[in-house]
Design a protein around this motif. Structure first.
Motif, PDB file in Angstrom:
ATOM      1  N   PRO A 234      11.424  19.185  -6.518  1.00 23.95           N
ATOM      2  CA  PRO A 234      10.919  17.831  -6.290  1.00 23.95           C
ATOM      3  C   PRO A 234       9.405  17.773  -6.185  1.00 23.95           C
ATOM      4  CG  PRO A 234      12.826  18.289  -4.899  1.00 23.95           C
ATOM      5  CD  PRO A 234      12.455  19.580  -5.545  1.00 23.95           C
ATOM      6  N   GLY A 235       8.786  18.798  -5.559  1.00 25.79           N
ATOM      7  CA  GLY A 235       7.336  18.788  -5.458  1.00 25.79           C
ATOM      8  C   GLY A 235       6.678  18.840  -6.813  1.00 25.79           C
ATOM      9  N   ARG A 236       7.172  19.719  -7.694  1.00 22.18           N
ATOM     10  CA  ARG A 236       6.590  19.838  -9.033  1.00 22.18           C
ATOM     11  C   ARG A 236       6.813  18.576  -9.841  1.00 22.18           C
ATOM     12  NH1 ARG A 236       8.975  25.022  -8.923  1.00 22.18           N
ATOM     13  NH2 ARG A 236      10.633  24.241 -10.278  1.00 22.18           N
ATOM     14  N   VAL A 237       8.018  18.020  -9.771  1.00 24.38           N
ATOM     15  CA  VAL A 237       8.320  16.823 -10.564  1.00 24.38           C
ATOM     16  C   VAL A 237       7.426  15.671 -10.158  1.00 24.38           C
ATOM     17  CG1 VAL A 237      10.078  15.066 -11.008  1.00 24.38           C
ATOM     18  CG2 VAL A 237      10.694  17.490 -11.071  1.00 24.38           C
ATOM     19  N   HIS A 238       7.221  15.510  -8.854  1.00 24.38           N
ATOM     20  CA  HIS A 238       6.356  14.411  -8.412  1.00 24.38           C
ATOM     21  C   HIS A 238       4.923  14.606  -8.895  1.00 24.38           C
ATOM     22  CE1 HIS A 238       4.377  11.417  -5.950  1.00 24.38           C
ATOM     23  NE2 HIS A 238       3.531  12.354  -5.578  1.00 24.38           N
ATOM     24  N   LEU A 239       4.474  15.857  -8.933  1.00 26.18           N
ATOM     25  CA  LEU A 239       3.073  16.130  -9.233  1.00 26.18           C
ATOM     26  C   LEU A 239       2.753  16.052 -10.720  1.00 26.18           C
ATOM     27  CD1 LEU A 239       0.671  16.877  -7.445  1.00 26.18           C
ATOM     28  CD2 LEU A 239       1.113  19.276  -7.994  1.00 26.18           C
ATOM     29  N   ILE A 240       3.742  16.283 -11.572  1.00 25.62           N
ATOM     30  CA  ILE A 240       3.473  16.388 -13.010  1.00 25.62           C
ATOM     31  C   ILE A 240       2.914  15.095 -13.574  1.00 25.62           C
ATOM     32  CG2 ILE A 240       4.582  16.617 -15.270  1.00 25.62           C
ATOM     33  CD1 ILE A 240       6.412  18.724 -14.030  1.00 25.62           C
ATOM     34  N   ARG A 241       3.570  13.977 -13.335  1.00 27.34           N
ATOM     35  CA  ARG A 241       3.154  12.732 -13.977  1.00 27.34           C
ATOM     36  C   ARG A 241       1.809  12.210 -13.480  1.00 27.34           C
ATOM     37  NH1 ARG A 241       8.435   8.967 -15.309  1.00 27.34           N
ATOM     38  NH2 ARG A 241       9.517  10.507 -16.606  1.00 27.34           N
ATOM     39  N   PRO A 242       1.547  12.203 -12.167  1.00 26.75           N
ATOM     40  CA  PRO A 242       0.198  11.790 -11.746  1.00 26.75           C
ATOM     41  C   PRO A 242      -0.901  12.653 -12.349  1.00 26.75           C
ATOM     42  CG  PRO A 242       1.672  11.806  -9.869  1.00 26.75           C
ATOM     43  CD  PRO A 242       2.420  12.442 -11.002  1.00 26.75           C
ATOM     44  N   THR A 243      -0.663  13.957 -12.442  1.00 26.97           N
ATOM     45  CA  THR A 243      -1.683  14.850 -12.993  1.00 26.97           C
ATOM     46  C   THR A 243      -1.897  14.579 -14.475  1.00 26.97           C
ATOM     47  OG1 THR A 243      -1.053  16.558 -11.387  1.00 26.97           O
ATOM     48  CG2 THR A 243      -2.368  17.250 -13.274  1.00 26.97           C
ATOM     49  N   GLY A 300       1.879  -2.021  -5.595  1.00 24.42           N
ATOM     50  CA  GLY A 300       2.077  -0.680  -6.113  1.00 24.42           C
ATOM     51  C   GLY A 300       0.757  -0.082  -6.574  1.00 24.42           C
ATOM     52  N   ALA A 301       0.600   1.217  -6.371  1.00 23.17           N
ATOM     53  CA  ALA A 301      -0.670   1.858  -6.687  1.00 23.17           C
ATOM     54  C   ALA A 301      -0.897   2.013  -8.183  1.00 23.17           C
ATOM     55  CB  ALA A 301      -0.727   3.241  -6.010  1.00 23.17           C
ATOM     56  N   TRP A 302       0.138   2.329  -8.943  1.00 22.58           N
ATOM     57  CA  TRP A 302      -0.076   2.614 -10.358  1.00 22.58           C
ATOM     58  C   TRP A 302      -0.477   1.400 -11.179  1.00 22.58           C
ATOM     59  CZ3 TRP A 302      -1.310   7.105 -12.050  1.00 22.58           C
ATOM     60  CH2 TRP A 302      -0.938   8.235 -11.312  1.00 22.58           C
ATOM     61  N   PRO A 303       0.063   0.200 -10.917  1.00 20.61           N
ATOM     62  CA  PRO A 303      -0.467  -0.962 -11.634  1.00 20.61           C
ATOM     63  C   PRO A 303      -1.957  -1.182 -11.383  1.00 20.61           C
ATOM     64  CG  PRO A 303       1.654  -1.493 -10.673  1.00 20.61           C
ATOM     65  CD  PRO A 303       1.274  -0.144 -10.140  1.00 20.61           C
ATOM     66  N   ALA A 351      -0.750   9.606  -5.458  1.00 18.54           N
ATOM     67  CA  ALA A 351      -0.328  10.992  -5.628  1.00 18.54           C
ATOM     68  C   ALA A 351       0.205  11.582  -4.334  1.00 18.54           C
ATOM     69  CB  ALA A 351      -1.502  11.826  -6.140  1.00 18.54           C
ATOM     70  N   SER A 352      -0.296  11.134  -3.185  1.00 23.06           N
ATOM     71  CA  SER A 352       0.126  11.727  -1.913  1.00 23.06           C
ATOM     72  C   SER A 352       1.515  11.268  -1.496  1.00 23.06           C
ATOM     73  CB  SER A 352      -0.885  11.372  -0.812  1.00 23.06           C
ATOM     74  OG  SER A 352      -0.940   9.971  -0.605  1.00 23.06           O
ATOM     75  N   THR A 353       1.948  10.114  -1.982  1.00 25.29           N
ATOM     76  CA  THR A 353       3.271   9.614  -1.620  1.00 25.29           C
ATOM     77  C   THR A 353       4.335  10.483  -2.275  1.00 25.29           C
ATOM     78  OG1 THR A 353       2.472   7.346  -1.438  1.00 25.29           O
ATOM     79  CG2 THR A 353       4.836   7.650  -1.724  1.00 25.29           C
ATOM     80  N   PRO A 414       4.390   7.344 -12.906  1.00 26.10           N
ATOM     81  CA  PRO A 414       5.421   7.824 -11.994  1.00 26.10           C
ATOM     82  C   PRO A 414       6.359   6.710 -11.575  1.00 26.10           C
ATOM     83  CG  PRO A 414       3.280   8.674 -11.381  1.00 26.10           C
ATOM     84  CD  PRO A 414       3.038   7.635 -12.428  1.00 26.10           C
ATOM     85  N   SER A 415       7.615   7.061 -11.421  1.00 30.86           N
ATOM     86  CA  SER A 415       8.623   6.078 -11.030  1.00 30.86           C
ATOM     87  C   SER A 415       8.907   6.073  -9.548  1.00 30.86           C
ATOM     88  CB  SER A 415       9.940   6.361 -11.774  1.00 30.86           C
ATOM     89  OG  SER A 415      10.396   7.674 -11.512  1.00 30.86           O
ATOM     90  N   LEU A 416       8.265   7.018  -8.816  1.00 26.15           N
ATOM     91  CA  LEU A 416       8.472   7.031  -7.356  1.00 26.15           C
ATOM     92  C   LEU A 416       7.868   5.800  -6.732  1.00 26.15           C
ATOM     93  CD1 LEU A 416       7.694  10.736  -6.456  1.00 26.15           C
ATOM     94  CD2 LEU A 416       9.922   9.619  -6.439  1.00 26.15           C
ATOM     95  N   PRO A 417       8.429   5.259  -5.652  1.00 20.31           N
ATOM     96  CA  PRO A 417       7.891   4.062  -5.026  1.00 20.31           C
ATOM     97  C   PRO A 417       6.515   4.327  -4.460  1.00 20.31           C
ATOM     98  CG  PRO A 417       9.541   5.071  -3.612  1.00 20.31           C
ATOM     99  CD  PRO A 417       9.597   5.794  -4.918  1.00 20.31           C
ATOM    100  N   THR A 418       5.574   3.428  -4.749  1.00 23.23           N
ATOM    101  CA  THR A 418       4.215   3.567  -4.231  1.00 23.23           C
ATOM    102  C   THR A 418       3.734   2.298  -3.567  1.00 23.23           C
ATOM    103  OG1 THR A 418       3.351   2.946  -6.411  1.00 23.23           O
ATOM    104  CG2 THR A 418       3.560   5.293  -5.942  1.00 23.23           C
ATOM    105  N   LYS A 419       4.639   1.400  -3.181  1.00 22.25           N
ATOM    106  CA  LYS A 419       4.224   0.194  -2.478  1.00 22.25           C
ATOM    107  C   LYS A 419       5.106  -0.004  -1.267  1.00 22.25           C
ATOM    108  CE  LYS A 419       7.066  -3.066  -5.167  1.00 22.25           C
ATOM    109  NZ  LYS A 419       7.042  -4.292  -5.948  1.00 22.25           N
ATOM    110  N   ALA A 420       4.602  -0.789  -0.360  1.00 22.01           N
ATOM    111  CA  ALA A 420       5.312  -1.019   0.875  1.00 22.01           C
ATOM    112  C   ALA A 420       6.514  -1.903   0.650  1.00 22.01           C
ATOM    113  CB  ALA A 420       4.377  -1.639   1.906  1.00 22.01           C
ATOM    114  N   ALA A 421       7.542  -1.709   1.477  1.00 19.56           N
ATOM    115  CA  ALA A 421       8.696  -2.581   1.406  1.00 19.56           C
ATOM    116  C   ALA A 421       8.341  -3.945   1.959  1.00 19.56           C
ATOM    117  CB  ALA A 421       9.845  -1.940   2.186  1.00 19.56           C
TER     118      ALA A 421
END
Length: 422
Positions: A234-243, A300-303, A351-353, A414-421
């Motif tokens: 999971p750590g690698r997968v999360h890091l790949i796309r932001p990088t 969201g951070a990526w937009p 990236a930190s999320t 990245p598809s991981l959530p980056t905004k507050a609920a």
């Protein structure tokens, strides 16, 4: 916005407030650690930008270095820190978290290099001092950003980075002005600038040592649900796309110096006003960093990050026109500052999320290194293209490359959530 200690425990949920929203009552808080780190960065940037503002004149006019020699030193000054960020990130994560210790070493090393500039009078010695200074910057950057991330809750992380970057940029605004005043009203101007810069840098280290607490983890991020190390799946997968996204877009990010040179050539800006162009970018960055950080928490951070590169593409488009309107420099500098406000801290928040706490500094260092090396490569490539083809064809190629990289990055975001609920 109010100051809140991010280490304080979250209030217990009541019957009117479901337990699924543990951060709802504190979404507006920015931790005191963030303000302390912002103060350190503000003070340090005053020191470093004092030197940056006078260094070209000092080396070329004062020490008589050739343009080739200055070009080599400039490459060292701007590219060397990227090579040691991974080391700083790894050291900060070792031993259960040494973020503050490594940050103090990095800030202290850079501070010690300021008076050494007075003693170095040859190209090898000056290069060694600048390399040591950039080593300090490389060591401290990832641990500092990890401290910001670890002291902030996920729903307010974009705001925390925005506040920090705004305070950092205020220092970048004040540094050249202080250097200008010292050169204007002192006899041994360069000696005075380096001496005052050293004293200011030491003050930043003292503030960091006394007022920034050691690593203390915040509440767990929404993803992944269980802690995973950076070298796990999971750590690698999360890091790949932001990088990948940061590196791709960095390949088409023309350096600030070239932007200002292009603007100066198009409008015929007098030489005595040229040094003020970076202040326009910094002012826009200062005003927009916190608001765009808050926006990234909402949408969201990526937009926001990708929209920042649209602003950079608009800068290229304006510089490619033949317009000579008096509003052009203001529009270019505003968009240029918007680009930095929407990307610098926002990228670190995104990236930190999802990164595990015990590998967060290393993970952020990977993203930062990929982006820094890509931008360094872009500077070299753009300079070569300008020399071979001319400024406008080189900028056209950069604009086409940025648009293409933007499309690819949008698809790979990245598809991981980056905004507050909500």
């Amino acid at each position: 916005m109010y100051v809140a200690d991010s280490r304080a425990p979250a209030p217990a949920p009541t019957s009117a407030e479901p337990a699924a929203r543990p951060f709802a009552g504190r979404r507006r808080a920015v931790g005191s650690t963030v303000f302390a780190l912002g103060t350190v960065s503000l003070i340090t940037d005053v020191s470093s930008e004092m030197v940056t503002a006078v260094l070209p004149l000092y080396l070329v006019a004062g020490l008589g270095l050739s343009p080739l020699g200055f070009g080599l030193l400039d490459g060292v000054y701007n590219g060397f820190s990227a090579l040691v960020r991974l080391v700083g990130g790894r050291l900060a994560d070792s031993g259960g978290g040494r973020h503050k210790t490594v940050a103090v070493i990095g800030y202290g090393l850079s501070a010690l290099c300021k008076p050494l500039l007075l003693l170095a009078a040859s190209l090898p010695l000056i290069g060694a001092v600048l390399a040591a200074d950039r080593t300090g910057k490389g060591l401290r950057t990832a641990p500092r950003d990890a401290l910001i991330s670890l002291s902030s809750e996920p729903p307010t992380r974009g705001r925390a980075f925005g506040v920090h970057r705004a305070m950092d940029t205020l220092g970048a605004l004040l540094g050249p002005l202080v250097a200008f005043l010292i050169l204007r009203y002192t006899v041994d101007g360069y000696d005075a600038v380096f001496t005052v810069s050293f004293c200011v840098a030491v003050l930043g280290v003292v503030v960091l040592a006394l007022f920034v607490p050691g690593t203390r983890g915040s509440a767990p991020d929404p993803a992944p649900p269980t802690p995973e190390r950076l070298d796990s799946g999971p750590g690698r997968v999360h890091l790949i796309r932001p990088t990948i996204c940061a590196t791709l877009l960095g390949l088409a990010t023309v350096s600030d110096a070239f932007i200002y040179l292009l603007l100066q050539r198009q409008l015929g800006v007098p030489e005595q006003w040229f040094a003020l162009l970076p202040l326009g970018t910094a002012a826009a960055f200062l005003l927009l960093a916190a608001p765009l950080g808050r926006l990234s928490d909402r949408v969201g951070a990526w937009p926001v990050f990708l929209a920042g590169h649209v602003a950079l593409l608009s800068v290229y488009a304006l510089l490619l026109t033949h317009a000579h309107h008096t509003a052009l420099p203001y529009a270019v500098l505003l968009l240029h500052g918007t680009f930095y406000a929407a990307t610098d801290g926002v990228l670190m928040a995104a990236a930190s999320t999802g990164l595990p706490e015990d590998s967060r500094s290393s993970g952020l260092a990977v993203v930062q290194t990929g982006q820094a090396l890509a931008r360094f490569g872009c500077s070299l490539g753009f300079g070569a293209a300008w020399t071979a083809w001319g400024d406008r064809p080189a900028l056209t190629a950069a604009a086409v490359l940025l648009a293409g990289c933007g499309v690819v990055s949008y698809a790979l975001r990245p598809s991981l959530p980056t905004k507050a609920a909500t």
